[in-house]
Write a protein that holds these residues in place. Structure first.
Motif, mmCIF file in Angstrom:
data_model
loop_
_atom_site.group_PDB
_atom_site.id
_atom_site.type_symbol
_atom_site.label_atom_id
_atom_site.label_comp_id
_atom_site.label_asym_id
_atom_site.label_seq_id
_atom_site.Cartn_x
_atom_site.Cartn_y
_atom_site.Cartn_z
ATOM 1 N N THR A 1 0.811 -1.215 0.000
ATOM 2 C CA THR A 1 0.000 0.000 0.000
ATOM 3 C C THR A 1 0.846 1.267 0.000
ATOM 4 O O THR A 1 0.327 2.360 0.198
ATOM 5 C CB THR A 1 -0.956 0.022 1.212
ATOM 6 N N THR A 2 2.152 1.109 -0.214
ATOM 7 C CA THR A 2 3.002 2.295 -0.348
ATOM 8 C C THR A 2 2.727 2.954 -1.704
ATOM 9 O O THR A 2 2.375 2.252 -2.670
ATOM 10 C CB THR A 2 4.489 1.906 -0.260
ATOM 11 N N PRO A 3 2.871 4.261 -1.841
ATOM 12 C CA PRO A 3 3.332 5.203 -0.821
ATOM 13 C C PRO A 3 2.186 6.007 -0.201
ATOM 14 O O PRO A 3 2.299 7.223 -0.043
ATOM 15 C CB PRO A 3 4.239 6.125 -1.644
ATOM 16 N N THR A 4 1.084 5.343 0.162
ATOM 17 C CA THR A 4 -0.061 6.111 0.638
ATOM 18 C C THR A 4 0.233 6.871 1.930
ATOM 19 O O THR A 4 -0.320 7.952 2.148
ATOM 20 C CB THR A 4 -1.292 5.209 0.853
ATOM 21 N N ALA A 5 1.074 6.319 2.799
ATOM 22 C CA ALA A 5 1.408 7.032 4.036
ATOM 23 C C ALA A 5 2.127 8.342 3.720
ATOM 24 O O ALA A 5 1.827 9.395 4.300
ATOM 25 C CB ALA A 5 2.269 6.156 4.939
ATOM 26 N N GLU A 6 3.068 8.278 2.786
ATOM 27 C CA GLU A 6 3.813 9.483 2.408
ATOM 28 C C GLU A 6 2.916 10.500 1.710
ATOM 29 O O GLU A 6 3.013 11.713 1.951
ATOM 30 C CB GLU A 6 4.982 9.107 1.504
ATOM 31 N N ASP A 7 2.026 10.013 0.845
ATOM 32 C CA ASP A 7 1.106 10.920 0.160
ATOM 33 C C ASP A 7 0.166 11.610 1.150
ATOM 34 O O ASP A 7 -0.114 12.808 1.030
ATOM 35 C CB ASP A 7 0.278 10.143 -0.872
ATOM 36 N N ALA A 8 -0.325 10.840 2.118
ATOM 37 C CA ALA A 8 -1.192 11.426 3.142
ATOM 38 C C ALA A 8 -0.438 12.469 3.950
ATOM 39 O O ALA A 8 -0.974 13.552 4.263
ATOM 40 C CB ALA A 8 -1.724 10.331 4.062
ATOM 41 N N TYR B 1 3.961 12.589 9.587
ATOM 42 C CA TYR B 1 4.970 11.536 9.636
ATOM 43 C C TYR B 1 4.454 10.352 8.829
ATOM 44 O O TYR B 1 3.255 10.098 8.793
ATOM 45 C CB TYR B 1 5.237 11.079 11.075
ATOM 46 N N SER B 2 5.351 9.613 8.188
ATOM 47 C CA SER B 2 4.939 8.433 7.431
ATOM 48 C C SER B 2 5.924 7.297 7.676
ATOM 49 O O SER B 2 7.135 7.512 7.764
ATOM 50 C CB SER B 2 4.858 8.744 5.933
ATOM 51 N N ASP B 3 5.373 6.080 7.795
ATOM 52 C CA ASP B 3 6.193 4.904 8.054
ATOM 53 C C ASP B 3 5.615 3.695 7.332
ATOM 54 O O ASP B 3 4.397 3.553 7.209
ATOM 55 C CB ASP B 3 6.251 4.605 9.557
ATOM 56 N N THR B 4 6.520 2.818 6.884
ATOM 57 C CA THR B 4 6.136 1.573 6.237
ATOM 58 C C THR B 4 6.631 0.395 7.065
ATOM 59 O O THR B 4 7.778 0.394 7.521
ATOM 60 C CB THR B 4 6.745 1.493 4.821
ATOM 61 N N ASN B 5 5.743 -0.573 7.281
ATOM 62 C CA ASN B 5 6.084 -1.807 7.999
ATOM 63 C C ASN B 5 6.552 -1.571 9.435
ATOM 64 O O ASN B 5 7.352 -2.349 9.969
ATOM 65 C CB ASN B 5 7.149 -2.613 7.244
ATOM 66 N N ARG B 6 6.067 -0.528 10.056
ATOM 67 C CA ARG B 6 6.416 -0.295 11.448
ATOM 68 C C ARG B 6 5.639 -1.250 12.352
ATOM 69 O O ARG B 6 4.540 -1.672 12.029
ATOM 70 C CB ARG B 6 6.103 1.145 11.855
ATOM 71 N N PRO B 7 6.190 -1.595 13.508
ATOM 72 C CA PRO B 7 5.441 -2.458 14.438
ATOM 73 C C PRO B 7 4.285 -1.703 15.076
ATOM 74 O O PRO B 7 4.295 -0.470 15.176
ATOM 75 C CB PRO B 7 6.501 -2.842 15.476
ATOM 76 N N ALA B 8 3.302 -2.440 15.513
ATOM 77 C CA ALA B 8 2.111 -1.831 16.112
ATOM 78 C C ALA B 8 2.438 -1.023 17.360
ATOM 79 O O ALA B 8 1.741 -0.050 17.675
ATOM 80 C CB ALA B 8 1.098 -2.928 16.450
ATOM 81 N N SER B 9 3.488 -1.407 18.071
ATOM 82 C CA SER B 9 3.851 -0.691 19.299
ATOM 83 C C SER B 9 4.120 0.786 19.022
ATOM 84 O O SER B 9 3.723 1.661 19.809
ATOM 85 C CB SER B 9 5.073 -1.330 19.955
ATOM 86 N N ASP B 10 4.806 1.087 17.904
ATOM 87 C CA ASP B 10 5.097 2.480 17.568
ATOM 88 C C ASP B 10 3.807 3.272 17.398
ATOM 89 O O ASP B 10 3.659 4.378 17.925
ATOM 90 C CB ASP B 10 5.911 2.559 16.279
ATOM 91 N N ALA B 11 2.884 2.701 16.627
ATOM 92 C CA ALA B 11 1.626 3.392 16.361
ATOM 93 C C ALA B 11 0.800 3.533 17.630
ATOM 94 O O ALA B 11 0.207 4.587 17.889
ATOM 95 C CB ALA B 11 0.833 2.623 15.298
ATOM 96 N N TYR B 12 0.748 2.480 18.423
ATOM 97 C CA TYR B 12 -0.092 2.471 19.619
ATOM 98 C C TYR B 12 0.331 3.550 20.615
ATOM 99 O O TYR B 12 -0.513 4.254 21.185
ATOM 100 C CB TYR B 12 -0.024 1.101 20.272
ATOM 101 N N PHE B 13 1.624 3.687 20.829
ATOM 102 C CA PHE B 13 2.086 4.629 21.841
ATOM 103 C C PHE B 13 2.137 6.075 21.334
ATOM 104 O O PHE B 13 2.152 7.013 22.129
ATOM 105 C CB PHE B 13 3.440 4.186 22.396
#
Length: 237
Positions: A35-42, A54-66
């Motif tokens: 689904t790249t590069p939708t994070a960067e486009d957003a 900020y945009s990230d690909t394949n980051r672990p859920a912990s990063d997003a959650y916190f």
């Protein structure tokens, strides 16, 4: 924080930009989904509105959650939770097979690590203007883990958008592209989501292919309608 953006009052002269408000975006690139590069486009569209993107690909859920508790905008375009026995929904799947899930279920603990929306404190997501879970079954009522989008609003997010059905990769990516463009142009969130859905119909392969199952959940006391502060009536005059 979300209330400040919307109050057109004496303090609006102080809050003439959303730049203090972070917007985190996540997408996936693996053997089954890209689904790249939708994070960067957003991120680009959000920064045009004044957010700190900020945009990230394949980051672990912990990063997003916190990070979620401090976000003004949270966006995910990737895998939704689905069990082999046909029970769908209740979570989204990040890199390293880690998940953000609605409710804990001791008998069903998928993936390598799990982070639960229900574990946030009351009103912990009160600063979130919009969360978008662009993933299969992300607003489906799961008998194991509840409705992820509904639970997110229950923790204070003003608006959360999820999908009730399965969607195909090309439609999720195109919906994202169109949605953030519409939002940047000053459309109300509900209109931007609906217009992006209709834009997708004419994008090959023709048809909605599940994207029309999107469902916006709105906090009862929330009043956010427009993400771009520069389109609010009398904003920064």
């Amino acid at each position: 924080m979300k209330k400040i953006i919307l109050l057109i009052s004496l303090i609006s002269l102080i809050v003439c930009s959303a730049s203090a408000y972070p917007a985190h975006n996540y997408d996936i690139s693996d053997s089954t989904l890209d689904t790249t590069p939708t994070a960067e486009d957003a991120e680009d569209d959000q920064e045009a509105m004044g957010y700190s993107g900020y945009s990230d690909t394949n980051r672990p859920a912990s990063d997003a959650y916190f990070d979620f508790e401090d976000d003004a905008i949270f966006f995910f375009n990737g895998h939704g939770l689905s069990y082999d026995n046909g029970v769908n929904g209740g979570g989204i799947v990040f890199g390293s097979n880690s998940l953000i899930i609605g409710e804990y279920n001791s008998n069903h603990q998928p993936g390598n690590s799990r982070y639960y929306i229900e574990n946030y404190g009351a009103n912990a997501l009160d600063g979130v203007l919009l969360a978008v879970y662009l993933a299969c079954y992300s607003s489906h009522d799961s008998q194991y883990h509840g409705n992820l989008a509904w639970l997110t609003v229950g923790k204070g997010a003003d608006v959360c958008i999820g999908l009730d059905e399965s969607i195909i990769e090309s439609k999720s990516c195109y919906w994202s592209e169109q949605f953030w463009e519409h939002a940047k142009d000053g459309e109300k969130i509900a209109d931007a989501a609906d217009d992006a859905k209709n834009d997708c119909y004419w994008q090959y392969p023709y048809g909605y292919h599940g994207i029309d199952s999107y469902q916006p959940y709105v906090e009862t006391s929330g009043s956010v309608e427009i993400l771009n502060p520069f389109f609010l009536e009398a904003y920064c005059e």
